[in-house]
Structure formats: C-alpha cells, structure tokens
Design a protein around this motif. Structure first.
Motif, PDB file in Angstrom:
ATOM      1  N   GLU A 102      53.525   8.067 -48.974  1.00 54.54           N
ATOM      2  CA  GLU A 102      53.491   7.569 -47.631  1.00 54.54           C
ATOM      3  C   GLU A 102      53.948   8.449 -46.435  1.00 54.54           C
ATOM      4  O   GLU A 102      53.177   8.346 -45.467  1.00 54.54           O
ATOM      5  N   HIS A 118      53.636  11.801 -46.391  1.00 54.99           N
ATOM      6  CA  HIS A 118      52.585  12.722 -46.205  1.00 54.99           C
ATOM      7  C   HIS A 118      51.482  12.061 -45.624  1.00 54.99           C
ATOM      8  O   HIS A 118      50.998  12.627 -44.622  1.00 54.99           O
ATOM      9  N   ARG A 119      50.893  10.875 -46.149  1.00 48.12           N
ATOM     10  CA  ARG A 119      49.909  10.274 -45.472  1.00 48.12           C
ATOM     11  C   ARG A 119      50.246   9.805 -43.853  1.00 48.12           C
ATOM     12  O   ARG A 119      49.254  10.325 -42.977  1.00 48.12           O
ATOM     13  N   TYR A 120      51.412   9.424 -43.449  1.00 52.32           N
ATOM     14  CA  TYR A 120      51.758   8.930 -42.284  1.00 52.32           C
ATOM     15  C   TYR A 120      51.735  10.489 -41.096  1.00 52.32           C
ATOM     16  O   TYR A 120      51.440  10.323 -40.291  1.00 52.32           O
ATOM     17  N   GLU A 146      48.192  13.025 -42.566  1.00 50.65           N
ATOM     18  CA  GLU A 146      46.640  12.769 -42.792  1.00 50.65           C
ATOM     19  C   GLU A 146      46.289  11.912 -41.585  1.00 50.65           C
ATOM     20  O   GLU A 146      45.179  12.062 -41.108  1.00 50.65           O
ATOM     21  N   GLU A 147      47.140  11.091 -41.048  1.00 52.39           N
ATOM     22  CA  GLU A 147      46.585  10.401 -39.881  1.00 52.39           C
ATOM     23  C   GLU A 147      46.922  10.989 -38.718  1.00 52.39           C
ATOM     24  O   GLU A 147      48.012  11.861 -38.493  1.00 52.39           O
TER      25      GLU A 147
END
Length: 207
Positions: free
Chosen positions: A7, A9-11, A14-15
C-alpha cells in the motif's frame, strides 16, 4: 487487505502525489488499521539505521498523543488540525520509505493473526498504549541515544497491532522495555555526571 509495504509503495511511488503530503492523507490510507498503521509510519524515520534529523521530537509528540487515545479506548484518533494538515515533503517521505519498505517486507513474512487478545483486549491495549507513550516521550528528549531504540520498539509493537499479531507485539514490548532502560541510563548518566544506570546498579550490588 493489502500488505502495508504494498500500500505504501503504491500510494507514494506509483500514484501521482502533490509535493506536500499531509498526515490527513495518510490517515485516509490507513482505513480500519489506523492506530497500528500510524505507530509504524511515524516511528519509521527514527527507527531506521540512517539519519533522519528533525523527525524525533514532532513525531514523538504525535505518537504520545496517539498512545494516550489508545489507552482511553478511542476507535479513531484525534489530532489538532494543524498537525493533520502540516505538509511533509514528498521527496523526504519517499526517501524514508525506500530505506524502510525492505524492513517492512521482512516483518510481513513473519506476521499473521495470533494471540490476538493481546492486541484487541482492553488490558492489552492499555499496556501497549502505556509502552508507546513512554517511548514517544523518550523520542522527544534532545539527547543522542534516546530515540532510535524507543522508535524501533514502537515500530515493532505497532506492526503487531496492525496485523493483530500478539507475538510480534510482545517482541515490540520487550524492545520498549529495553528502550526505557537505555533512555533511563542515559538520563541518569547526565543527571549524575557520567554515572549510567548500569554503573549505579553495579555500585549498589557491590555494597
């Protein structure tokens, strides 16, 4: 629910994010795991084996505030609006997470729900909150050596709370006790002009 490392890493990687990240944004990311999530996230900069100047005092204060609310039985944390909306540079958060996510991934390999009553019971939360409150206060002491081990204790304890893993939580509480003894020794050394807590115990036993 996705693992914390995934979560984060994505937040943050990636976003697309604005240059200033606010604590209010992170709380929305945490969802139902709010207290454990915040303990892990806020302790991480001071727990890492890399310098993170400027974080220990303000984050220690917020951790202390959160711990008191955990002891009081709050389901959702309350923090002053100024704290919630204080911007943290995205580049700094990403730098901390680059060093911290590999450590998170190692703990996640071991973490699973077990001895959940330690994390969910009122007595367990009072003990956890008290330990984190003491460690948060220790992080605010402007003396070298009084923040890293306490922050590690909060980090591990919070991670156990995050996944309702009583075994990891107990390990974190042991680290909190060690952090308390270390900070107490350093403070006594300053107070007594160089005599650490261990020196005082040795002298007492020798009498």
């Amino acid at each position: 629910m996705a693992r914390l490392s995934v979560e984060l890493h994505r937040y943050f990687f990636e976003e697309e994010r604005p240059e200033g990240v606010m604590l209010a944004d992170i709380i929305r990311l945490a969802g139902e795991r709010i207290f454990g999530f915040l303990f892990v996230f806020l302790a991480l900069p001071s727990a890492l084996p890399v310098p993170a100047p400027g974080y220990s005092v303000p984050f220690g204060f917020v951790l202390l505030l959160l711990a008191v609310q955990l002891i009081a039985g709050a389901q959702r944390p309350w923090m002053p609006r100024r704290v919630m909306n204080y911007p943290i540079a995205l580049s700094k958060v990403q730098g901390i997470l680059k060093a911290g996510i590999p450590w998170l991934e190692k703990i996640e390999l071991l973490s699973r729900p077990r001895l959940t009553y330690i994390c969910k019971s009122l007595a367990g939360r009072v003990v956890i909150g008290s330990a984190i409150a003491l460690m948060g206060a220790s992080m605010m002491i402007p003396i070298p050596g009084t923040n890293t081990l306490p922050a590690i204790g909060i980090f591990v304890t919070g991670f156990g709370l995050l996944d309702d893993d009583g075994v990891i939580t107990l390990g974190g509480l042991v680290l909190c006790v060690m952090g308390f003894l270390l900070s107490g020794s350093i403070l006594m050394g300053v107070w007594f002009g160089g005599s650490s807590l261990l020196d005082l115990i040795q002298n007492w036993l020798a009498q």
